[in-house]
Scaffold this motif. Structure first.
Motif, PDB file in Angstrom:
ATOM      1  N   LEU B  85       0.862  -1.177   0.000  1.00  0.00           N
ATOM      2  CA  LEU B  85       0.000   0.000   0.000  1.00  0.00           C
ATOM      3  C   LEU B  85       0.903   1.233   0.000  1.00  0.00           C
ATOM      4  O   LEU B  85       1.947   1.247   0.656  1.00  0.00           O
ATOM      5  CB  LEU B  85      -0.892   0.012   1.236  1.00  0.00           C
ATOM      6  CG  LEU B  85      -1.720  -1.245   1.488  1.00  0.00           C
ATOM      7  CD1 LEU B  85      -2.680  -1.016   2.647  1.00  0.00           C
ATOM      8  CD2 LEU B  85      -2.491  -1.646   0.246  1.00  0.00           C
ATOM      9  N   GLU B  86       0.484   2.252  -0.741  1.00  0.00           N
ATOM     10  CA  GLU B  86       1.298   3.474  -0.851  1.00  0.00           C
ATOM     11  C   GLU B  86       0.460   4.600  -0.249  1.00  0.00           C
ATOM     12  O   GLU B  86      -0.366   5.191  -0.922  1.00  0.00           O
ATOM     13  CB  GLU B  86       1.603   3.710  -2.332  1.00  0.00           C
ATOM     14  CG  GLU B  86       2.661   4.731  -2.574  1.00  0.00           C
ATOM     15  CD  GLU B  86       2.875   4.949  -4.057  1.00  0.00           C
ATOM     16  OE1 GLU B  86       3.071   3.963  -4.800  1.00  0.00           O
ATOM     17  OE2 GLU B  86       2.826   6.117  -4.479  1.00  0.00           O
ATOM     18  N   ALA B  88       1.063   7.631   1.098  1.00  0.00           N
ATOM     19  CA  ALA B  88       1.228   9.075   0.864  1.00  0.00           C
ATOM     20  C   ALA B  88       2.452   9.352   0.011  1.00  0.00           C
ATOM     21  O   ALA B  88       3.442   8.613   0.064  1.00  0.00           O
ATOM     22  CB  ALA B  88       1.353   9.818   2.188  1.00  0.00           C
ATOM     23  N   ASP B  89       2.343  10.416  -0.766  1.00  0.00           N
ATOM     24  CA  ASP B  89       3.504  10.992  -1.444  1.00  0.00           C
ATOM     25  C   ASP B  89       4.054  12.040  -0.485  1.00  0.00           C
ATOM     26  O   ASP B  89       3.412  13.062  -0.252  1.00  0.00           O
ATOM     27  CB  ASP B  89       3.061  11.629  -2.772  1.00  0.00           C
ATOM     28  CG  ASP B  89       4.227  12.271  -3.508  1.00  0.00           C
ATOM     29  OD1 ASP B  89       5.338  12.318  -2.939  1.00  0.00           O
ATOM     30  OD2 ASP B  89       4.029  12.722  -4.647  1.00  0.00           O
ATOM     31  N   ARG B 185       7.852   7.948  -0.805  1.00  0.00           N
ATOM     32  CA  ARG B 185       6.479   7.481  -0.540  1.00  0.00           C
ATOM     33  C   ARG B 185       6.460   6.704   0.780  1.00  0.00           C
ATOM     34  O   ARG B 185       7.401   5.970   1.088  1.00  0.00           O
ATOM     35  CB  ARG B 185       5.985   6.575  -1.678  1.00  0.00           C
ATOM     36  CG  ARG B 185       6.120   7.174  -3.077  1.00  0.00           C
ATOM     37  CD  ARG B 185       5.183   8.349  -3.278  1.00  0.00           C
ATOM     38  NE  ARG B 185       5.513   9.172  -4.433  1.00  0.00           N
ATOM     39  CZ  ARG B 185       4.887   9.111  -5.609  1.00  0.00           C
ATOM     40  NH1 ARG B 185       3.919   8.244  -5.790  1.00  0.00           N
ATOM     41  NH2 ARG B 185       5.234   9.918  -6.587  1.00  0.00           N
TER      42      ARG B 185
END
Lengths: 321, 216
Positions: B85-86, B88-89, B185
């Motif tokens: 899962l990503e 946040a930038d 990230r």
């Protein structure tokens, strides 16, 4: 894909006994609710997709059963003029693993709720959710989390915007990563970019109960998804009063796993600390029409192999027998 | 339940930017441990420790559930394509993934080569760009010091990360095309995040609060 580390698990005494006990408990639970067992052949002679375990029987190419739902659908469409409403199954499926640690032979128990296309599916969805709520207790899990989702929350906006093929896949992959910033990246320059990004943010805004459903109202597709929102709301209202003490109920609006298969509500069961979901299912109304039968269907599958692994690595998550 | 939550932090360029950003936050890394050679560092929050890992290895620790969260460049994520899962930038560590060649070599002259050779440690992103451009090339896999390849005739050009352009300039190279952009990230293991949201989400939120740069 080549199988790098074939894994055909031999179950020693404790695991074998646990598998037998779990199968018995779950099949008993399903039988008590009117689900009758069907046992599709372990050997398939029809064409099988990539991922099946295939071999030659003499000159004939055959495959081992790779998915109960697909095997059962073929059997039901061939053998029954009217759909048996409740079907259960137990046994092994054989699949080439996507991840190197996955087993080739996997033990499963599951159930399917099949209806003619003029019957209301909402009651069946609720029935399945209630059944799945009883599964952790039958398995001796000390606590569990049931995630409720709906594939239409992503399918419908994609279709409304005319997004198909690679771009739609990229949006779904970004949602699977729970990364709205990735949705913005892949949609950059598209007329629907701002709408899809705002929708992704709404889907991913929270994982907690009614607040999550409130977040849906900020989506540009809120009106389009009103029916799904009401369905989820009703499901919550029905399930929360009967929630077992050790089960937590959560909304997961961005559940896009199996989006090419599921058409409506989805269910996923987790245990705190488990690295993989322990049961999964949902509504897949396009399966039987593809086989020439105007039937609707929903169901779930309990992944006993994952539970056996979990019991071996995290025995603290289970009640002692 | 494991008593200590582990966060995977990158070593190298991203790590150098990360450590000062964490200072004075609840997840500040223990200064004495940082000066030693240990790779598991206590943070200012009891029960939370950091693992210092190479960027290419970091996603595996998170995907396997060893670390519940991690910080890694999007360039690495795109190359490895792991099930993570990503969340946040984070904005810092911003750089470009660029095609770079010796000064005076244009993109058109590279396009015109019958046998183009590109040195890179980003084969997936390079192949995707070649496909978009309708080009074919021989890829020369390198893991570091790609700037030397055009100078010494190993390749016609390189595809590499460019932050300030200082290293390129020092080797007489210039950017001829930008293939993509990368930044840090915040990633999470799917299992950890979905099965224990009550434990992982507050930690993820405090990391985002401490690290996210405002959009440029």
């Amino acid at each position: 894909m080549a199988v790098r580390t074939p894994h055909f698990p031999d179950l020693l005494f404790g695991s074998a006994a646990r598998l037998r006990a779990w199968e018995g408990a779950l099949m008993g639970l399903l039988a008590a609710q009117g689900y009758r067992e069907l046992h599709p052949s372990l050997v398939l002679r029809e064409a099988v997709p990539e991922g099946g375990l295939r071999f030659f029987d003499g000159d004939e190419l055959v495959a081992l059963r790779w998915d109960f739902t697909v095997s059962l659908a073929g059997l039901l469409a061939r053998s029954f003029p009217e759909p048996p409403p409740r079907v259960s199954y137990a046994g092994a499926v054989f699949r080439r693993p996507v991840q190197p640690w996955e087993a080739v032979e996997r033990f499963e128990v599951g159930c399917e709720r099949i209806q003619s296309d003029d019957e209301d599916g909402a009651g069946a969805d609720l029935e399945l959710a209630r059944l799945l709520m009883a599964i952790p207790g039958a398995l001796g899990l000390k606590s569990a989390i049931l995630h409720l989702g709906n594939a239409a929350l992503v399918r419908k906006p994609l279709e409304a915007e005319g997004l198909f093929g690679e771009l739609a896949s990229a949006v779904v992959a970004a949602l699977s990563r729970r990364a709205p910033h990735r949705v913005a990246e892949v949609m950059d320059g598209h007329p629907a970019a701002a709408r899809m990004t705002a929708h992704a943010q709404a889907l991913l805004s929270d994982l907690d109960g009614t607040k999550t459903l409130d977040a849906l109202s900020s989506s540009p597709y809120a009106h389009l998804l009103q029916g799904e929102r009401e369905h989820l709301q009703r499901t919550l209202q029905d399930l929360l009063p009967i929630l077992p003490p050790n089960l937590e109920l959560r909304m997961d609006l961005a559940d896009v796993a199996g989006l090419d298969f599921y058409t409506g509500p989805t269910l996923r069961l987790w245990a705190p600390g488990a690295q993989q979901e322990l049961a999964a299912g949902g509504r897949y109304d396009s399966l039987f029409p593809g086989l020439g039968r105007p039937w609707k269907a929903a169901g779930f599958c309990v992944r006993l192999s994952r539970l056996l692994d979990l019991a071996a690595t995290r025995p603290d998550l289970f009640e002692q027998p | 339940m494991p008593s200590t939550l582990l966060i995977a932090f990158p070593k190298g360029r991203l790590g150098d930017e990360l450590v000062p950003l964490l200072a004075q936050t609840p997840l500040a890394l223990d200064a004495a441990a940082l000066k030693s050679r240990v790779l598991r560092i206590p943070t200012a929050t009891p029960g939370v420790a950091a693992l210092l890992l190479k960027g290419a290895d970091l996603p595996r620790y998170v995907a396997a559930g060893v670390a519940c969260l991690g910080i890694v460049g999007s360039d690495t994520l795109d190359e490895l394509d792991m099930d993570l899962l990503e969340l946040a930038d984070l904005g810092f560590g911003a750089c470009r993934l660029s095609l770079c060649a010796l000064a005076g070599v244009s993109l058109d002259s590279l396009r015109a080569k019958p046998h183009l050779r590109l040195a890179t440690k980003f084969p997936k992103a390079t192949e995707a760009w070649l496909t978009r451009e309708g080009l074919t090339a021989e890829l020369v896999p390198l893991s570091s010091s790609a700037e030397l390849a055009p100078l010494l005739g190993l390749a016609d050009a390189i595809v590499d990360l460019v932050q300030t352009g200082g290293t390129l300039k020092a080797h007489g190279l210039v950017e001829t095309a930008v293939l993509g952009r990368s930044s840090a990230r915040l990633v999470a293991g799917r299992g950890a995040y979905l099965s224990e949201p009550g434990r992982i989400r507050p930690l993820a939120e405090s990391l985002i609060q401490a690290l996210r740069l405002p959009p440029a």
